[in-house]
Scaffold this active site. Sequence first.
Site, PDB file in Angstrom:
ATOM      1  N   ASN A  39      30.494  38.541  40.405  1.00 21.08           N
ATOM      2  CA  ASN A  39      31.268  37.470  41.025  1.00 21.08           C
ATOM      3  C   ASN A  39      31.704  37.962  42.402  1.00 21.08           C
ATOM      4  O   ASN A  39      32.586  38.801  42.503  1.00 21.08           O
ATOM      5  CB  ASN A  39      32.490  37.141  40.150  1.00 21.08           C
ATOM      6  CG  ASN A  39      33.419  36.116  40.813  1.00 21.08           C
ATOM      7  OD1 ASN A  39      33.069  35.519  41.834  1.00 21.08           O
ATOM      8  ND2 ASN A  39      34.588  35.917  40.224  1.00 21.08           N
ATOM      9  N   TRP A  40      31.060  37.436  43.422  1.00 23.63           N
ATOM     10  CA  TRP A  40      31.342  37.917  44.782  1.00 23.63           C
ATOM     11  C   TRP A  40      32.642  37.353  45.352  1.00 23.63           C
ATOM     12  O   TRP A  40      33.077  37.766  46.425  1.00 23.63           O
ATOM     13  CB  TRP A  40      30.167  37.568  45.700  1.00 23.63           C
ATOM     14  CG  TRP A  40      29.044  38.562  45.614  1.00 23.63           C
ATOM     15  CD1 TRP A  40      28.768  39.392  44.560  1.00 23.63           C
ATOM     16  CD2 TRP A  40      28.065  38.846  46.614  1.00 23.63           C
ATOM     17  NE1 TRP A  40      27.676  40.170  44.853  1.00 23.63           N
ATOM     18  CE2 TRP A  40      27.219  39.858  46.108  1.00 23.63           C
ATOM     19  CE3 TRP A  40      27.808  38.343  47.890  1.00 23.63           C
ATOM     20  CZ2 TRP A  40      26.148  40.367  46.831  1.00 23.63           C
ATOM     21  CZ3 TRP A  40      26.737  38.851  48.606  1.00 23.63           C
ATOM     22  CH2 TRP A  40      25.918  39.859  48.087  1.00 23.63           C
ATOM     23  N   LYS A  41      33.216  36.358  44.666  1.00 24.21           N
ATOM     24  CA  LYS A  41      34.447  35.711  45.173  1.00 24.21           C
ATOM     25  C   LYS A  41      34.220  35.291  46.633  1.00 24.21           C
ATOM     26  O   LYS A  41      33.126  34.876  46.967  1.00 24.21           O
ATOM     27  CB  LYS A  41      35.648  36.639  44.976  1.00 24.21           C
ATOM     28  CG  LYS A  41      35.747  37.121  43.522  1.00 24.21           C
ATOM     29  CD  LYS A  41      37.015  37.852  43.205  1.00 24.21           C
ATOM     30  CE  LYS A  41      36.980  38.316  41.738  1.00 24.21           C
ATOM     31  NZ  LYS A  41      38.203  38.957  41.306  1.00 24.21           N
ATOM     32  N   GLY A  78      40.814  43.633  39.838  1.00 25.61           N
ATOM     33  CA  GLY A  78      41.016  44.229  41.162  1.00 25.61           C
ATOM     34  C   GLY A  78      42.084  45.314  41.215  1.00 25.61           C
ATOM     35  O   GLY A  78      42.526  45.705  42.295  1.00 25.61           O
ATOM     36  N   SER A  95      37.980  45.144  36.677  1.00 23.55           N
ATOM     37  CA  SER A  95      37.818  46.547  37.092  1.00 23.55           C
ATOM     38  C   SER A  95      36.673  47.273  36.401  1.00 23.55           C
ATOM     39  O   SER A  95      36.752  48.476  36.157  1.00 23.55           O
ATOM     40  CB  SER A  95      39.137  47.318  36.906  1.00 23.55           C
ATOM     41  OG  SER A  95      40.126  46.821  37.796  1.00 23.55           O
ATOM     42  N   HIS A 103      38.259  30.657  36.184  1.00 26.35           N
ATOM     43  CA  HIS A 103      38.637  32.016  36.587  1.00 26.35           C
ATOM     44  C   HIS A 103      40.153  32.050  36.810  1.00 26.35           C
ATOM     45  O   HIS A 103      40.738  31.087  37.300  1.00 26.35           O
ATOM     46  CB  HIS A 103      37.903  32.402  37.881  1.00 26.35           C
ATOM     47  CG  HIS A 103      38.016  33.868  38.182  1.00 26.35           C
ATOM     48  ND1 HIS A 103      39.163  34.402  38.720  1.00 26.35           N
ATOM     49  CD2 HIS A 103      37.159  34.893  37.999  1.00 26.35           C
ATOM     50  CE1 HIS A 103      38.987  35.715  38.849  1.00 26.35           C
ATOM     51  NE2 HIS A 103      37.781  36.031  38.419  1.00 26.35           N
ATOM     52  N   GLY A 162      33.530  42.052  39.618  1.00 23.16           N
ATOM     53  CA  GLY A 162      33.980  41.597  40.934  1.00 23.16           C
ATOM     54  C   GLY A 162      33.605  42.607  42.004  1.00 23.16           C
ATOM     55  O   GLY A 162      32.448  42.697  42.426  1.00 23.16           O
ATOM     56  N   GLY A 163      34.577  43.421  42.420  1.00 20.00           N
ATOM     57  CA  GLY A 163      34.402  44.358  43.532  1.00 20.00           C
ATOM     58  C   GLY A 163      33.135  45.204  43.457  1.00 20.00           C
ATOM     59  O   GLY A 163      32.432  45.364  44.466  1.00 20.00           O
ATOM     60  N   GLU A 184      38.847  38.141  30.828  1.00 20.84           N
ATOM     61  CA  GLU A 184      39.286  38.906  31.999  1.00 20.84           C
ATOM     62  C   GLU A 184      40.805  38.996  31.998  1.00 20.84           C
ATOM     63  O   GLU A 184      41.484  38.043  32.424  1.00 20.84           O
ATOM     64  CB  GLU A 184      38.830  38.210  33.286  1.00 20.84           C
ATOM     65  CG  GLU A 184      37.337  38.077  33.431  1.00 20.84           C
ATOM     66  CD  GLU A 184      36.909  37.920  34.888  1.00 20.84           C
ATOM     67  OE1 GLU A 184      36.155  38.762  35.359  1.00 20.84           O
ATOM     68  OE2 GLU A 184      37.371  36.978  35.548  1.00 20.84           O
ATOM     69  N   GLU A 187      41.923  33.362  38.972  1.00 21.02           N
ATOM     70  CA  GLU A 187      42.361  33.113  40.352  1.00 21.02           C
ATOM     71  C   GLU A 187      42.479  31.612  40.599  1.00 21.02           C
ATOM     72  O   GLU A 187      43.361  31.162  41.334  1.00 21.02           O
ATOM     73  CB  GLU A 187      41.397  33.792  41.337  1.00 21.02           C
ATOM     74  CG  GLU A 187      41.626  35.292  41.354  1.00 21.02           C
ATOM     75  CD  GLU A 187      40.407  36.141  41.693  1.00 21.02           C
ATOM     76  OE1 GLU A 187      39.427  35.617  42.256  1.00 21.02           O
ATOM     77  OE2 GLU A 187      40.453  37.353  41.377  1.00 21.02           O
TER      78      GLU A 187
HETATM   79  P1  13P Z   1      37.094  43.131  39.664  1.00 23.86           P
HETATM   80  O1  13P Z   1      35.846  43.641  39.014  1.00 23.86           O
HETATM   81  O2  13P Z   1      37.103  43.310  41.159  1.00 23.86           O
HETATM   82  O3  13P Z   1      38.318  43.645  38.991  1.00 23.86           O
HETATM   83  O4  13P Z   1      37.112  41.535  39.456  1.00 23.86           O
HETATM   84  C1  13P Z   1      36.861  41.016  38.204  1.00 23.86           C
HETATM   85  C2  13P Z   1      36.697  39.560  38.309  1.00 23.86           C
HETATM   86  O5  13P Z   1      37.627  38.832  38.588  1.00 23.86           O
HETATM   87  C3  13P Z   1      35.335  39.011  38.085  1.00 23.86           C
HETATM   88  O6  13P Z   1      35.370  37.630  37.922  1.00 23.86           O
END
Ligand code: 13P
Length: 260
Positions: free
Chosen positions: A11-13, A173, A212, A97, A233-234, A167, A99
């Site tokens: 997930n590149w956000k 993050g 993470s 998600h 994510g990251g 999640e 967020e």
């Molecule tokens: P991180 O891997 O950066 O913690 O993010 C997870 C995430 O929100 C994937 O959707």
Amino acid sequence: MKQSVKMIVGNWKMNGESTGAKEFERLAARLIEDPCRVDVAICPPATLVERFARMGGPAGIGIGGQDCHPEPRGAYTGSISAELLFEAGCAFVIVGHSERRQLCAETDAIVSAKADAAIRAGLAPIICVGETLAEREAGEAVAVVRQQILGSLSDRLAGREWALAYEPVWAIGTGRTPTLEQVAEIHAAAREAMTERLGDCARHTPILYGGSVNVDNAREILAVENVGGALVGGASLKAEDFIAIIHAAELALVAAGAQG
Ligand code: 13P
């Protein structure tokens, strides 16, 4: 989306400007050179979907959206429908998600409507759930996740391709992850809630872990029972890191095969 195959989704956000296409190209080239046994997908920002779908096809990389509107079309400035994502080359879409649940006040009912929209358009929704730190500390993690699952799944998912992603909000993050026991506990509870809601057909629906996930912890998390993959994510932004996570998933599969 088979239970016997791990699913690794990036997930590149809201990332990927300027250098993003180069990283994606690197990932695609590596997967063409060295095909893998896991399902790999990237959910880039919407502006990159069409380009990545074209570039990722030969490498077998599935492309997903990060959100969709419940309606197929209309006067919803700034929104993207599941149908538009499908036409741009998506096979998946992330819905619910944390967020978006937090920043856009999305309720379980909205998430459920978005998942239905995905099915309507021919996309496989990846439905996200997860507790906050306060909920975890209050001992409510299982109850919260269960409630989110019961509220976010509709009958339309029965017999369709979709995935759940657990999640924990406090793990996203932050570099913090639940213990393997906590991951196992929530994934087992999630499986129970999914089958309670949809019946036996949800027994083989993949449940991804997200929060993470990195090169160092992927293998042990992916070996936990009921963990069908990872939503990253990251660590999905750099091709090298993402490839290392894909390899960790392959090792987890080999280990599971050796046990079974
Ligand atoms: P991180 O891997 O950066 O913690 O993010 C997870 C995430 O929100 C994937 O959707």
